[in-house]
Scaffold this motif. Structure first.
Motif, mmCIF file in Angstrom:
data_model
loop_
_atom_site.group_PDB
_atom_site.id
_atom_site.type_symbol
_atom_site.label_atom_id
_atom_site.label_comp_id
_atom_site.label_asym_id
_atom_site.label_seq_id
_atom_site.Cartn_x
_atom_site.Cartn_y
_atom_site.Cartn_z
ATOM 1 N N GLN A 44 0.825 -1.370 -0.109
ATOM 2 C CA GLN A 44 -0.084 0.011 -0.153
ATOM 3 C C GLN A 44 0.950 1.201 0.038
ATOM 4 O OE1 GLN A 44 -2.763 0.105 3.468
ATOM 5 N NE2 GLN A 44 -3.979 1.712 2.875
ATOM 6 N N GLN A 48 1.121 3.877 -3.064
ATOM 7 C CA GLN A 48 0.871 5.346 -2.834
ATOM 8 C C GLN A 48 2.006 6.310 -3.290
ATOM 9 O OE1 GLN A 48 -0.307 6.348 1.201
ATOM 10 N NE2 GLN A 48 -0.800 8.372 0.618
ATOM 11 N N ALA A 81 -7.693 -0.317 -7.658
ATOM 12 C CA ALA A 81 -8.217 -0.022 -6.301
ATOM 13 C C ALA A 81 -7.116 0.954 -5.501
ATOM 14 C CB ALA A 81 -8.374 -1.428 -5.336
ATOM 15 N N TYR A 82 -5.893 0.668 -5.509
ATOM 16 C CA TYR A 82 -4.963 1.895 -4.998
ATOM 17 C C TYR A 82 -4.971 3.040 -5.694
ATOM 18 C CZ TYR A 82 -2.831 -1.794 -2.072
ATOM 19 O OH TYR A 82 -2.795 -2.837 -0.901
ATOM 20 N N GLU A 84 -7.548 4.218 -7.382
ATOM 21 C CA GLU A 84 -8.814 4.914 -6.867
ATOM 22 C C GLU A 84 -8.846 5.647 -5.541
ATOM 23 O OE1 GLU A 84 -12.703 6.253 -7.063
ATOM 24 O OE2 GLU A 84 -11.557 5.366 -8.746
ATOM 25 N N GLN A 85 -8.184 5.065 -4.693
ATOM 26 C CA GLN A 85 -8.162 5.523 -3.362
ATOM 27 C C GLN A 85 -7.109 6.522 -3.096
ATOM 28 O OE1 GLN A 85 -7.120 2.338 -0.466
ATOM 29 N NE2 GLN A 85 -7.133 3.635 1.396
ATOM 30 N N TYR A 86 -5.947 6.597 -3.669
ATOM 31 C CA TYR A 86 -4.726 7.593 -3.650
ATOM 32 C C TYR A 86 -4.780 8.611 -4.652
ATOM 33 C CZ TYR A 86 -3.374 4.617 0.293
ATOM 34 O OH TYR A 86 -3.759 3.721 1.360
ATOM 35 N N GLN A 89 -6.305 12.120 -4.306
ATOM 36 C CA GLN A 89 -5.892 13.054 -3.115
ATOM 37 C C GLN A 89 -4.860 13.982 -3.808
ATOM 38 O OE1 GLN A 89 -3.980 10.593 -0.235
ATOM 39 N NE2 GLN A 89 -5.761 9.644 0.412
#
Length: 91
Positions: A44, A48, A81-82, A84-86, A89
């Motif tokens: 993770q 990032q 998925a990563y 989409e998440q990061y 930002q």
């Protein structure tokens, strides 16, 4: 593997199941829950960092996904998925 064989030998005390158990148990690699969580946390963090670096370099999402797959060894689904998440930002 040597330790597993030694433990099985002591447990079975030389009975007829010893050879079968050594063959079955000898090739199995067990990942504990804490090892799995640690590995996921490391992946993770790497993901990032790659996303942030890729965005700073002006790479598109496709290239960032490709880098995560090649450099970290993530599946396309995990990398997406990563991203989409990061990816959304502020850097």
């Amino acid at each position: 593997m040597g330790f597993v064989n030694t433990i099985i030998t002591h447990i079975t005390n030389g009975n007829k199941n010893e050879e079968r158990l050594v063959n079955v148990m000898g090739g199995t690699v067990i990942e504990t829950e804490s090892e799995r969580l640690r590995r996921e946390g490391i992946n993770q963090g790497k993901a990032q960092l790659l996303i942030e670096m890729g965005q700073k370099e002006g790479l598109d999402d496709t290239m960032i996904l490709k880098r995560m797959q090649e450099w970290i060894g993530l599946s396309l689904e995990q990398a997406a998925a990563y991203l989409e998440q990061y990816g959304k930002q502020l850097v």
